[in-house]
Scaffold this motif. Sequence first.
Motif, mmCIF file in Angstrom:
data_model
loop_
_atom_site.group_PDB
_atom_site.id
_atom_site.type_symbol
_atom_site.label_atom_id
_atom_site.label_comp_id
_atom_site.label_asym_id
_atom_site.label_seq_id
_atom_site.Cartn_x
_atom_site.Cartn_y
_atom_site.Cartn_z
ATOM 1 N N THR A 280 46.145 39.728 56.888
ATOM 2 C CA THR A 280 45.104 38.700 56.984
ATOM 3 C C THR A 280 43.972 38.957 56.008
ATOM 4 O O THR A 280 43.403 38.015 55.440
ATOM 5 N N ALA A 281 43.641 40.225 55.786
ATOM 6 C CA ALA A 281 42.508 40.556 54.925
ATOM 7 C C ALA A 281 42.777 40.191 53.468
ATOM 8 O O ALA A 281 41.871 39.732 52.761
ATOM 9 N N VAL A 282 44.017 40.375 52.999
ATOM 10 C CA VAL A 282 44.317 40.105 51.586
ATOM 11 C C VAL A 282 44.167 38.626 51.251
ATOM 12 O O VAL A 282 43.498 38.283 50.259
ATOM 13 N N PRO A 283 44.752 37.687 52.014
ATOM 14 C CA PRO A 283 44.520 36.275 51.679
ATOM 15 C C PRO A 283 43.055 35.877 51.744
ATOM 16 O O PRO A 283 42.595 35.063 50.923
ATOM 17 N N LEU A 284 42.287 36.425 52.681
ATOM 18 C CA LEU A 284 40.860 36.109 52.753
ATOM 19 C C LEU A 284 40.127 36.621 51.513
ATOM 20 O O LEU A 284 39.271 35.917 50.952
ATOM 21 N N ALA A 285 40.424 37.834 51.092
ATOM 22 C CA ALA A 285 39.779 38.387 49.898
ATOM 23 C C ALA A 285 40.139 37.585 48.652
ATOM 24 O O ALA A 285 39.289 37.314 47.795
ATOM 25 N N VAL A 286 41.405 37.183 48.541
ATOM 26 C CA VAL A 286 41.827 36.397 47.385
ATOM 27 C C VAL A 286 41.193 35.006 47.424
ATOM 28 O O VAL A 286 40.827 34.449 46.380
ATOM 29 N N LEU A 287 41.021 34.434 48.611
ATOM 30 C CA LEU A 287 40.342 33.142 48.713
ATOM 31 C C LEU A 287 38.893 33.242 48.234
ATOM 32 O O LEU A 287 38.399 32.351 47.523
ATOM 33 N N ALA A 288 38.208 34.327 48.600
ATOM 34 C CA ALA A 288 36.836 34.522 48.112
ATOM 35 C C ALA A 288 36.815 34.713 46.598
ATOM 36 O O ALA A 288 35.926 34.180 45.906
ATOM 37 N N THR A 289 37.795 35.430 46.069
ATOM 38 C CA THR A 289 37.868 35.616 44.617
ATOM 39 C C THR A 289 38.125 34.295 43.900
ATOM 40 O O THR A 289 37.539 34.020 42.848
ATOM 41 N N THR A 290 38.996 33.475 44.464
ATOM 42 C CA THR A 290 39.280 32.167 43.866
ATOM 43 C C THR A 290 38.026 31.303 43.797
ATOM 44 O O THR A 290 37.748 30.654 42.782
ATOM 45 N N THR A 291 37.256 31.296 44.874
ATOM 46 C CA THR A 291 36.012 30.525 44.890
ATOM 47 C C THR A 291 35.028 31.056 43.857
ATOM 48 O O THR A 291 34.353 30.289 43.156
ATOM 49 N N ALA A 292 34.924 32.385 43.732
ATOM 50 C CA ALA A 292 34.011 32.970 42.752
ATOM 51 C C ALA A 292 34.441 32.638 41.321
ATOM 52 O O ALA A 292 33.595 32.367 40.453
ATOM 53 N N LEU A 293 35.740 32.649 41.054
ATOM 54 C CA LEU A 293 36.218 32.313 39.709
ATOM 55 C C LEU A 293 35.909 30.860 39.371
ATOM 56 O O LEU A 293 35.492 30.548 38.239
ATOM 57 N N ALA A 294 36.103 29.959 40.322
ATOM 58 C CA ALA A 294 35.782 28.555 40.067
ATOM 59 C C ALA A 294 34.298 28.369 39.789
ATOM 60 O O ALA A 294 33.910 27.619 38.882
ATOM 61 N N ALA A 295 33.451 29.060 40.543
ATOM 62 C CA ALA A 295 32.009 28.963 40.306
ATOM 63 C C ALA A 295 31.642 29.531 38.942
ATOM 64 O O ALA A 295 30.771 28.988 38.243
ATOM 65 N N ALA A 296 32.289 30.608 38.530
ATOM 66 C CA ALA A 296 31.999 31.199 37.228
ATOM 67 C C ALA A 296 32.400 30.267 36.086
ATOM 68 O O ALA A 296 31.690 30.150 35.088
#
Length: 463
Positions: A280-296
């Motif tokens: 569960t932790a890995v998909p959540l961490a990757v989801l946060a990374t995806t959002t950060a990349l889009a914002a960047a």
Amino acid sequence: MRRLLLSALGALPAALRAAPAGLNGRAVRGGRPAAAPDDGLSGTGGTAPVPDRHRPSPGRGRGDTVRAWTELFRVSALFSVPGDALAGAAAVGRSPGRGTALAIGASLCLYEAGMALNDWADREEDAVDRPHRPIPSGRISPSAALGAAGALTAAGLALAARAGRPALAVATGLAATVWAYDLHLKHTKAGPAAMAAARSLDLLLGATATATSYAGTGPGPRAPRPMRLGAVPPTGPDNVARAAGPARSPLAALPAALVLGAHTYGVTAVSRHEAQGGSTAVPLAVLATTTALAAAVLATHQRQRPGEPARPGPAATAPGSSYRPDHPHHSTAPSMLDLGAPLPGTYRPGHHPTAPALPDLGAPQPGTYRPGHHPHRPTAPALTPLLLTAFTGAYLRTAGPPLLHAALNPSPPLTQRAVGGGIRAMIPLQAALAARAGAPGSGLAVMALVPLARSLARKVSPT
């Protein structure tokens, strides 16, 4: 009574032969046990046959062979490859050319080589977790898969060599990373980092091949000759890109390569749990990374790209002009003795005189028509922010929901769906990177691959 008992005992064998189920509880059809029901994941009800007992069916047709190779190569994931080279070309400020096409061909070959080598290296593991894959099911022999990986690697390096020595050097590093990942690094902690490095190198391959082609150091098209005084400049997007000046260094594509590599790292980290699930932790961490990349990507599209020369201000002059505003004998106003200024009716590339400006001879006069000139239509720079926002939104829409579902229910099917969504999300991310670099046309070309990837993914899984 005795006679009735004997007749009943005599009918018992016939009743047992006609029973719908045997003693082991499995259905019986035609006197032989039927196969176990399909569980929807492994394709064989979870029972894994012994790997060395697989043999191709003697009556297998040509269509089944083609289907097996398409599954081995995961052709639905192929559409995530061309955008790497297009985004790399945009990052160095060039329109796609011959070098870009060679880079795309080399990337496709190396990508498919990695797919074949991956299944060859995992043939024993797939016999337990994925017995329906082409090698453990016996549809493709291990030697054929290994031979295909070697031949495709050689073809990819040959295409990269046609784009120049710098491109060949990058492609060699990419091929070495792919083979190291499949043969050893995949099952180590360095696996996601190796896969991220491979995708970053793929984007840098497109940037290097494109820049080398335009610089004239490779077999691609060479830089144009200087124009003569009074000559009419050529038109067309390719000539416009060439007239903009020398190509920027391929290192200018490094920020875009890092963004794409970070996304690949997350997808690879999720894929390590697609067979068993439970994370569960890995998909959540990757989801946060995806959002950060889009914002960047959205936050940096207005900044000056690395290596881009500063645009001349109102007081700047063109190279070769005799007028210098900081000269002690020259005032800020242009002098009548400015011999470097172009004469009326002539054209010199790079010369932009300051006020008082001459009439814009290229603008359409009242009552005249010039093809392609639409004063009330939004220009490409005005459309770029809109396209960038749309591409970034498509990236979030493709990668985000599957990751959230996998985090809420980390089962193998939902985890595999998250991996597939992450692979398809690379396409809008590449389009967003191209638009951010000032190439909205390349971004639209990359986005045109989305329907093809989606339709083919329904037939052949990208994971």
